[in-house]
Scaffold this motif. Structure first.
Motif, mmCIF file in Angstrom:
data_model
loop_
_atom_site.group_PDB
_atom_site.id
_atom_site.type_symbol
_atom_site.label_atom_id
_atom_site.label_comp_id
_atom_site.label_asym_id
_atom_site.label_seq_id
_atom_site.Cartn_x
_atom_site.Cartn_y
_atom_site.Cartn_z
ATOM 1 N N ILE A 194 36.184 35.824 36.137
ATOM 2 C CA ILE A 194 36.869 36.385 37.258
ATOM 3 C C ILE A 194 37.248 35.549 38.313
ATOM 4 N N GLN A 237 28.868 43.544 40.348
ATOM 5 C CA GLN A 237 29.876 43.299 41.233
ATOM 6 C C GLN A 237 29.743 42.990 42.978
ATOM 7 N N MET A 244 39.451 42.458 40.619
ATOM 8 C CA MET A 244 37.936 42.725 40.325
ATOM 9 C C MET A 244 37.995 44.232 39.896
#
Length: 222
Positions: A68, A156, A95
């Motif tokens: 990421i 997340q 994201m």
């Protein structure tokens, strides 16, 4: 000034950073949900041609296979030469698109857990494929997906902390500001930050578990 006095003075800034992290989390999960559901439905019920299926597979594997933090750099510094994009928008896109790749597989597994005969029975009753998905398959798949989706939620939350590397002033960057102003006290400041992330994580998971129990049909899961 004592570190505890500094934390008390600057705690509103940590809460402001937490608010930014929550907004970032909500935005990326929303993008991931909508796009992930579309990818899932196209993979399972869309045209079986290579023109449709191969791009979906490539998208899912690329976004799941790249770290990421690299995606953040690509979307922020890479797009900056083409379009004047803010750090927050770049973080949401990077994201959100990555979350969509993961959520698509969560939803795909949920739909595949439903017996295929239900689709055939729905079509035999005269329902279109879209109506069968909406009224018969989706309500069941949603129940099956909540459990795995809590893992995506928790993951997340933690990954939003990486948005600080491209300049998003969220909780982690606010903590860095406090550490810089006090010239140390890393352990105490980040212990407070860890506690805030933990509280947010537990609150979100508790809400999702309660929602799962509310949607549960007695005996259905067994």
């Amino acid at each position: 000034m004592d570190i505890y006095d500094v934390l008390l003075r600057d705690f509103p800034f940590l809460l402001k950073g937490l608010g930014v992290a929550i907004v970032l989390l909500a935005a990326l999960l929303a993008i991931g949900f909508v796009l992930g559901m579309c990818i899932c439905l196209l993979q399972l019920y869309g045209p079986r041609t290579r023109l449709v299926q191969w791009p979906l597979v490539v998208y899912e594997r690329v976004f799941r296979g790249i770290p990421i933090i690299i995606m953040l750099f690509i979307f922020f510094y890479g797009l900056a030469g083409i379009y004047d994009i803010s750090a927050f928008a770049a973080a949401v896109l990077a994201m959100g698109l990555r979350s969509a790749a993961y959520q698509s597989q969560i939803f795909r597994s949920a739909f595949q857990s439903i017996p295929s005969g239900q689709m055939m029975a729905s079509r035999a009753m005269g329902m279109s494929k879209a109506k069968a998905i909406r009224y018969i398959l989706f309500p069941q798949a949603a129940r099956h997906a909540i459990g795995p989706w809590t893992n995506e939620f928790s993951s997340q939350i933690k990954e939003t902390s990486l948005a600080y590397v491209i300049g998003v002033v969220e909780l982690t960057r606010q903590a860095h500001y406090i550490i810089t102003s006090t010239q140390g006290n890393v352990l105490i400041v980040f212990a407070v930050v860890a506690l805030l992330y933990f509280i947010l994580n537990r609150a979100g998971n508790s809400a999702l578990y309660a929602f799962e129990r509310k949607l549960a049909v007695p005996g259905f899961e067994k």
